[in-house]
Design a protein around this motif. Structure first.
Motif, PDB file in Angstrom:
ATOM      1  N   PHE A 193       9.966 -97.361  57.490  1.00  0.00           N
ATOM      2  CA  PHE A 193      11.095 -96.090  57.531  1.00  0.00           C
ATOM      3  C   PHE A 193      11.724 -96.106  58.667  1.00  0.00           C
ATOM      4  CE2 PHE A 193      11.283 -91.660  59.143  1.00  0.00           C
ATOM      5  CZ  PHE A 193      12.084 -91.239  58.192  1.00  0.00           C
ATOM      6  N   CYS A 194      11.163 -96.008  59.784  1.00  0.00           N
ATOM      7  CA  CYS A 194      12.030 -96.068  61.157  1.00  0.00           C
ATOM      8  C   CYS A 194      10.849 -96.477  62.392  1.00  0.00           C
ATOM      9  CB  CYS A 194      12.773 -94.985  61.617  1.00  0.00           C
ATOM     10  SG  CYS A 194      13.498 -94.765  63.224  1.00  0.00           S
ATOM     11  N   SER A 195      11.298 -97.788  62.969  1.00  0.00           N
ATOM     12  CA  SER A 195      10.392 -98.144  63.924  1.00  0.00           C
ATOM     13  C   SER A 195      10.585 -97.619  65.396  1.00  0.00           C
ATOM     14  CB  SER A 195      10.468 -99.600  64.041  1.00  0.00           C
ATOM     15  OG  SER A 195      11.824-100.054  64.234  1.00  0.00           O
ATOM     16  N   GLY A 196      11.522 -96.678  65.568  1.00  0.00           N
ATOM     17  CA  GLY A 196      11.875 -96.097  66.773  1.00  0.00           C
ATOM     18  C   GLY A 196      13.189 -95.860  67.181  1.00  0.00           C
ATOM     19  N   ASP A 218       7.637 -94.499  53.972  1.00  0.00           N
ATOM     20  CA  ASP A 218       7.141 -96.010  53.434  1.00  0.00           C
ATOM     21  C   ASP A 218       7.384 -97.001  54.232  1.00  0.00           C
ATOM     22  OD1 ASP A 218       6.106 -97.321  51.267  1.00  0.00           O
ATOM     23  OD2 ASP A 218       8.259 -97.611  50.207  1.00  0.00           O
ATOM     24  N   GLY A 219       6.308 -97.454  55.103  1.00  0.00           N
ATOM     25  CA  GLY A 219       6.527 -98.487  55.812  1.00  0.00           C
ATOM     26  C   GLY A 219       6.091 -97.943  57.376  1.00  0.00           C
ATOM     27  N   ILE A 220       6.503 -98.782  58.332  1.00  0.00           N
ATOM     28  CA  ILE A 220       6.353 -98.343  59.870  1.00  0.00           C
ATOM     29  C   ILE A 220       7.066 -97.102  60.216  1.00  0.00           C
ATOM     30  CG2 ILE A 220       6.779 -99.110  62.279  1.00  0.00           C
ATOM     31  CD1 ILE A 220       7.071-102.257  61.079  1.00  0.00           C
ATOM     32  N   THR A 223       2.343 -96.896  54.354  1.00  0.00           N
ATOM     33  CA  THR A 223       2.529 -96.421  55.873  1.00  0.00           C
ATOM     34  C   THR A 223       1.791 -97.054  56.997  1.00  0.00           C
ATOM     35  OG1 THR A 223       3.211 -94.309  54.731  1.00  0.00           O
ATOM     36  CG2 THR A 223       2.525 -94.108  56.971  1.00  0.00           C
ATOM     37  N   LEU A 224       2.409 -97.124  58.142  1.00  0.00           N
ATOM     38  CA  LEU A 224       1.822 -97.734  59.330  1.00  0.00           C
ATOM     39  C   LEU A 224       2.347 -96.738  60.561  1.00  0.00           C
ATOM     40  CD1 LEU A 224      -0.356 -99.567  60.756  1.00  0.00           C
ATOM     41  CD2 LEU A 224       1.749-101.094  61.215  1.00  0.00           C
ATOM     42  N   PHE A 225       1.584 -96.059  61.203  1.00  0.00           N
ATOM     43  CA  PHE A 225       2.072 -95.049  62.180  1.00  0.00           C
ATOM     44  C   PHE A 225       1.408 -95.209  63.288  1.00  0.00           C
ATOM     45  CE2 PHE A 225       0.722 -90.776  64.068  1.00  0.00           C
ATOM     46  CZ  PHE A 225       1.938 -90.629  64.695  1.00  0.00           C
TER      47      PHE A 225
END
Length: 349
Positions: free
Chosen positions: A62-65, A108-110, A131-133
């Motif tokens: 989604f967005c890594s930062g 959906d994702g990082i 998801t990985l949060f």
């Protein structure tokens, strides 16, 4: 598809946002933050827009930062430019927090750092099996900013402090348990969910709730729940040193892993983050990000942020040399300095 870093379009009363840097795990650049903020202003004033949906391009993130490597490349000499980035990002985070219409983030994702900032403050956060949060800022000499102090301090019990100090990674069920996520919808159903939202007569958050409920599934048991009592006990200590000592006395695998995780983070960041979450619990959102801005402004003039980025993102040796290199060496007076007013340079929201 356009090669623009962030894409917007409107359809059937929905404003769509696509973070479009899949090769960079959709990390936020300065221009993305500014463009997104302007679109939030436009859509808030447009009665034809009933809700907003944001997602990330590709299947990994989604967005890594935020694009902190660019800040690193500027170094302390470019601190004014760096603080322009952070300040405008925080203003955008505040705009989202106060956004008056349903805001659906498809996680959906990082989801890390800046990704938390463009999702956690909206009304609906939908996680999937991918998801990985995490909030890994203390590993790069930073703090969990982007409104993280406000949001994390309001996680149940001491879960927010656990997230912030250890950098632990979590999946969908944990995100729901901690209150970061509102719903679980498998990624295979996201397109159908978006279509249903387009077709719905949306007048309130409750209308969005009703649509999402048709697609939501059970994410299963949250692994973090098994250790909730231990987390609340250990992270209720009155100092970072107390947390570390409590974890050290617990010989089970979970506690030893948490203990080891804390010890590799920037000692200065640990002390600053502990204070940040404590203080932000009693502040409203805007005051919280103003506090974060003060701290980050002084971090940008120091050592650990640049060393953390070097170790994690540039040389990738994962062997940062922190200054100071142990928690007890970070004094209360030093911490106080980071939180002191910037005077004429305070963030204005």
């Amino acid at each position: 598809m356009s090669d623009a870093e962030i894409l917007f379009h409107e359809a059937d009363g929905i404003g769509f946002v696509l973070l479009n840097r899949p090769k960079a795990l959709n990390a936020l650049t300065y221009d993305m933050c500014v463009d997104f903020d302007a679109k939030l202003v436009e859509w808030a004033a447009n009665p034809a827009i009933k809700a907003v949906i944001i997602e990330g391009a590709g299947e990994k993130a989604f967005c890594s930062g935020g694009d902190v490597r660019k800040v690193y490349e500027g170094g302390p000499a470019e601190v004014k430019s760096a603080m322009k980035f952070f300040g405008d990002e925080y203003i955008m985070n505040s705009r989202l927090h106060h956004f008056s219409k349903p805001f659906v983030a498809l996680l959906d994702g990082i989801v890390m750092g800046g990704g938390f900032g463009v999702s956690a403050h909206g009304s609906h956060r939908v996680v999937s099996e991918r998801t990985l949060f995490a909030m890994p800022e203390t590993a790069i000499g930073l703090i969990p900013d982007v409104g993280g102090g406000f949001a994390l301090s309001r996680f149940p019990g001491k879960l927010g402090l656990y997230v912030a100090l250890t950098g632990t990674r979590f999946r969908a069920a944990d995100c729901l348990y901690m209150g970061f996520a509102t719903d679980y919808v498998p990624s295979s159903r996201h397109e159908a969910l978006k279509a249903a939202l387009r077709a719905a007569d949306i007048r309130s958050d409750a209308d969005v709730d009703a649509v999402i409920a048709r697609f939501a599934e059970d994410a299963g048991v949250a692994p973090v729940a098994e250790h909730r009592a231990e987390i609340d006990a250990a992270f209720s200590a009155s100092t970072v040193e107390g947390i570390v000592a409590t974890l050290a006395l617990n010989t089970n695998d979970w506690a030893q892993k948490a203990h080891a995780s804390i010890l590799v983070q920037s000692p200065t960041s640990l002390k600053l983050t502990f204070r940040q979450l404590r203080d932000c619990l009693d502040l409203d959102f805007n005051e919280g990000v103003k506090l974060e801005y003060r701290v980050v402004a002084r971090i940008m003039l120091g050592h650990d942020f640049y060393e953390g980025i070097r170790a994690v993102l540039v040389d990738r040796d994962n062997a940062p040399k922190w200054q100071p290199d142990h928690i007890a060496a970070v004094t209360d007076a030093e911490v106080d300095h980071y939180f002191a007013s910037l005077g004429a340079d305070e963030l204005v929201i």
